[in-house]
Motif scaffolding. Structure first.
Motif, short mmCIF file in Angstrom:
data_model
loop_
_atom_site.label_atom_id
_atom_site.label_comp_id
_atom_site.label_asym_id
_atom_site.label_seq_id
_atom_site.Cartn_x
_atom_site.Cartn_y
_atom_site.Cartn_z
N TYR A 1 21.54 17.49 32.39
CA TYR A 1 20.94 17.45 30.94
C TYR A 1 20.60 16.09 30.53
CZ TYR A 1 22.77 22.17 30.87
OH TYR A 1 23.31 23.42 30.99
N SER B 1 17.66 17.58 25.72
CA SER B 1 18.02 18.95 26.21
C SER B 1 18.66 19.82 25.15
CB SER B 1 18.87 18.86 27.42
OG SER B 1 18.37 18.10 28.61
N LEU C 1 15.46 20.97 30.29
CA LEU C 1 15.17 20.91 29.19
C LEU C 1 15.62 21.90 28.13
CD1 LEU C 1 13.29 18.94 27.10
CD2 LEU C 1 11.45 20.43 27.94
N ASN C 2 15.53 23.15 28.59
CA ASN C 2 15.95 24.31 27.72
C ASN C 2 16.98 25.15 28.64
OD1 ASN C 2 12.79 23.54 27.10
ND2 ASN C 2 14.12 23.82 25.09
#
Length: 123
Positions: free
Chosen positions: A29, A33, A114-115
């Protein structure tokens, strides 16, 4: 790179790391994030790892049922959708879960999350 190969390598690494030492997930991450865990939004690598390490169990085993992926079309990212079972130590029945990752390429040539969206699936 082939999105299927990226997804498989990521899923293998993520869940084996989660199951053995959640503290080591931090390098997946970045500060941009975001994790949505059962509806709670958490941003930043440090905060995400703090959430994951504070979960009320110490030992678990993920069993992956499906992995679907697509190129995201934005910056050579990859969308990864995972479903499976989560067996907690001392519990008789496994929990069903779904998790979605949006992976983005890093300057170092690897990928970061990112997610990340996680949900338990209640029947």
């Amino acid at each position: 790179m082939d999105p299927d190969a990226v997804a498989k390598a990521f899923v293998d690494h993520y869940y084996s790391t989660f199951d053995t030492n959640r503290n080591n997930l931090g390098n997946l991450y970045q500060e941009t994030s975001m994790l949505s865990f059962e509806g709670q939004k958490i941003q930043g690598a440090h905060n995400i790892v703090a959430k994951l390490t504070s979960l009320p169990f110490h030992q678990c085993q993920h069993s992956i049922t499906t992995v679907d992926c697509q190129p995201s079309g934005v910056g050579a990212g990859v969308l990864v959708f995972v479903s499976g079972n989560l067996q907690l130590a001392g519990e008789q029945h496994a929990l069903k879960f779904s998790q979605m990752f949006h992976l983005m390429p890093s300057p170092q040539g690897s990928y970061y999350v990112l997610n990340d969206i996680f949900r338990l699936n209640y029947a």
